[in-house]
Design an enzyme around this catalytic site. Sequence first.
Site, mmCIF file in Angstrom:
data_model
loop_
_atom_site.group_PDB
_atom_site.id
_atom_site.type_symbol
_atom_site.label_atom_id
_atom_site.label_comp_id
_atom_site.label_asym_id
_atom_site.label_seq_id
_atom_site.Cartn_x
_atom_site.Cartn_y
_atom_site.Cartn_z
ATOM 1 N N ARG A 226 0.842 -1.188 0.000
ATOM 2 C CA ARG A 226 0.000 0.000 0.000
ATOM 3 C C ARG A 226 0.884 1.246 0.000
ATOM 4 O O ARG A 226 1.972 1.249 0.596
ATOM 5 C CB ARG A 226 -0.885 0.040 1.243
ATOM 6 C CG ARG A 226 -2.062 -0.911 1.208
ATOM 7 C CD ARG A 226 -3.116 -0.509 0.179
ATOM 8 N NE ARG A 226 -4.266 -1.394 0.186
ATOM 9 C CZ ARG A 226 -4.400 -2.448 -0.620
ATOM 10 N NH1 ARG A 226 -3.467 -2.751 -1.511
ATOM 11 N NH2 ARG A 226 -5.494 -3.196 -0.552
ATOM 12 N N HIS A 274 -0.902 0.207 -9.655
ATOM 13 C CA HIS A 274 -1.634 -0.633 -8.700
ATOM 14 C C HIS A 274 -2.290 -1.824 -9.408
ATOM 15 O O HIS A 274 -3.505 -2.022 -9.316
ATOM 16 C CB HIS A 274 -2.677 0.164 -7.908
ATOM 17 C CG HIS A 274 -3.146 -0.560 -6.668
ATOM 18 N ND1 HIS A 274 -3.600 0.071 -5.537
ATOM 19 C CD2 HIS A 274 -3.220 -1.897 -6.383
ATOM 20 C CE1 HIS A 274 -3.944 -0.826 -4.627
ATOM 21 N NE2 HIS A 274 -3.727 -2.047 -5.126
HETATM 22 P P1 NAP Z 1 -1.913 -11.513 5.086
HETATM 23 O O1 NAP Z 1 -2.109 -12.926 4.655
HETATM 24 O O2 NAP Z 1 -2.829 -10.950 6.112
HETATM 25 O O3 NAP Z 1 -0.404 -11.405 5.581
HETATM 26 C C1 NAP Z 1 0.090 -10.266 6.196
HETATM 27 C C2 NAP Z 1 1.510 -10.535 6.672
HETATM 28 O O4 NAP Z 1 2.041 -9.310 7.222
HETATM 29 C C3 NAP Z 1 1.555 -11.566 7.803
HETATM 30 O O5 NAP Z 1 2.699 -12.372 7.683
HETATM 31 C C4 NAP Z 1 1.664 -10.693 9.053
HETATM 32 O O6 NAP Z 1 2.318 -11.301 10.144
HETATM 33 C C5 NAP Z 1 2.515 -9.560 8.535
HETATM 34 N N1 NAP Z 1 2.361 -8.375 9.387
HETATM 35 C C6 NAP Z 1 1.224 -7.697 9.670
HETATM 36 N N2 NAP Z 1 1.484 -6.686 10.531
HETATM 37 C C7 NAP Z 1 2.809 -6.753 10.795
HETATM 38 C C8 NAP Z 1 3.679 -6.008 11.618
HETATM 39 N N3 NAP Z 1 3.235 -4.987 12.385
HETATM 40 N N4 NAP Z 1 4.984 -6.351 11.659
HETATM 41 C C9 NAP Z 1 5.449 -7.386 10.925
HETATM 42 N N5 NAP Z 1 4.670 -8.148 10.127
HETATM 43 C C10 NAP Z 1 3.373 -7.826 10.052
HETATM 44 O O7 NAP Z 1 -1.981 -10.521 3.844
HETATM 45 P P2 NAP Z 1 -1.755 -10.877 2.287
HETATM 46 O O8 NAP Z 1 -2.956 -11.559 1.732
HETATM 47 O O9 NAP Z 1 -0.445 -11.548 2.151
HETATM 48 O O10 NAP Z 1 -1.707 -9.408 1.668
HETATM 49 C C11 NAP Z 1 -0.742 -8.456 2.075
HETATM 50 C C12 NAP Z 1 -1.070 -7.090 1.511
HETATM 51 O O11 NAP Z 1 -0.757 -7.033 0.125
HETATM 52 C C13 NAP Z 1 -2.537 -6.679 1.542
HETATM 53 O O12 NAP Z 1 -2.913 -6.215 2.826
HETATM 54 C C14 NAP Z 1 -2.599 -5.582 0.508
HETATM 55 O O13 NAP Z 1 -2.346 -4.344 1.121
HETATM 56 C C15 NAP Z 1 -1.444 -5.926 -0.444
HETATM 57 N N6 NAP Z 1 -1.914 -6.295 -1.798
HETATM 58 C C16 NAP Z 1 -1.562 -5.504 -2.847
HETATM 59 C C17 NAP Z 1 -1.951 -5.843 -4.134
HETATM 60 C C18 NAP Z 1 -1.535 -5.016 -5.312
HETATM 61 O O14 NAP Z 1 -2.039 -5.233 -6.405
HETATM 62 N N7 NAP Z 1 -0.613 -4.112 -5.149
HETATM 63 C C19 NAP Z 1 -2.724 -7.000 -4.357
HETATM 64 C C20 NAP Z 1 -3.078 -7.775 -3.256
HETATM 65 C C21 NAP Z 1 -2.663 -7.413 -1.971
HETATM 66 P P3 NAP Z 1 1.675 -12.611 10.857
HETATM 67 O O15 NAP Z 1 1.862 -13.732 9.849
HETATM 68 O O16 NAP Z 1 2.508 -12.801 12.058
HETATM 69 O O17 NAP Z 1 0.231 -12.300 11.125
HETATM 70 C C1 GLV Z 2 -5.236 -5.125 -3.963
HETATM 71 O O1 GLV Z 2 -4.607 -4.146 -3.775
HETATM 72 C C2 GLV Z 2 -5.711 -5.994 -2.918
HETATM 73 O O2 GLV Z 2 -5.592 -5.644 -1.736
HETATM 74 O O3 GLV Z 2 -6.233 -7.081 -3.239
#
Ligand code: NAP
Ligand code: GLV
Length: 311
Positions: A226, A274
Amino acid sequence: MKPVLLFVGGEDLEASWTAAFAELAPEVAFRFHRPGVDLSDVHYCLAWKAMPDLWPRLTALKAVFCRGAGVDRLLADPSLPRDLPLVRMVEPELTRGMVEYVLWQCLFHHRRVWELEAAQSCAAWRPHVYPAPWDRTIGIMGLGELGAAAAAKLVEFGFKVKGWSRSPKSLPQVACFAGRDQLPAFLAGTEILVCLLPLTPETHGILNAELFAQLPKGASLINAARGGHLVEADLPPAMASGQIGAATLDVFATEPLPEDHPFWAQERLYITPHNASDTDPRSGAWRVARQIARCEAGEPLEDVVDRARGY
Ligand code: NAP
Ligand code: GLV
């Protein structure tokens, strides 16, 4: 009676999501939101951004589904119902797309493609050396659905991979670090830093001058999470000093990135709009329909957001 799902989103998404639900989940009454229509019979809502005017009208709502993985925009809406489950998107195509993006950008930075482009632009056959993947260290911030999958792919390509999360993890061939105490050890030696964290009060502004200073000089930054993770004003000075050698940003504080934003003109700063990865309508519809079936059967929903943690 079929459960009613309201889709709130841009008109450009209507055809693909309507077709996906018709094909894969005819048991759900899928409805695209139109202004002025009665919403008192809606049971579920699939949304992406804040929509303060809508929530009070959704009086029969049982759960809110986020169309993306990151729920920060929905959570930022103070009128989002607090007593209903908020479910984030976890689906294989979204993960596959992000793994592809991270691999693409890591290889781009690993091979310093901008040097090849510069040589080609002046028809120069310059030697171009770069280390083997096993001599290159990539660090992934966030080891959740997306980060863990990206780490596994980079391991497969032979890179040295480190990962950082909130709670301790154990992933094959990934050096795992957890919590603020271990952040410096994670950053030390990380030559390509990939951010895949959720945006929460704890992670807001985490990509800043202090963090950049803990990376090896000339490190690359890839932010596919983000815009709020990056302190934008800290990046140009870090790049000017050579502390950050190159960067790819997919996300920004303001999107679309304004035409007059200095990032457009920053050398070795690569911008994608994005679109690192997006939820696939077919895969997303299937996933939401399975979740609705669980809810209707009285079973617990999966991937429910922990409101206290913010993800
Ligand atoms: P997720 O499964 O919820 O994983 C989040 C990870 O971040 C977990 O390993 C979590 O730790 C870690 N985390 C959270 N807070 C933290 C902190 N304070 N310090 C250290 N580590 C921390 O999320 P995801 O599905 O992988 O997605 C991640 C992010 O990618 C989304 O929230 C979104 O913003 C972004 N995204 C972007 C796009 C794009 O097109 N650019 C697309 C999809 C997603 P724990 O494992 O210990 O809980
Ligand atoms: C895209 O940014 C997502 O959070 O899926």
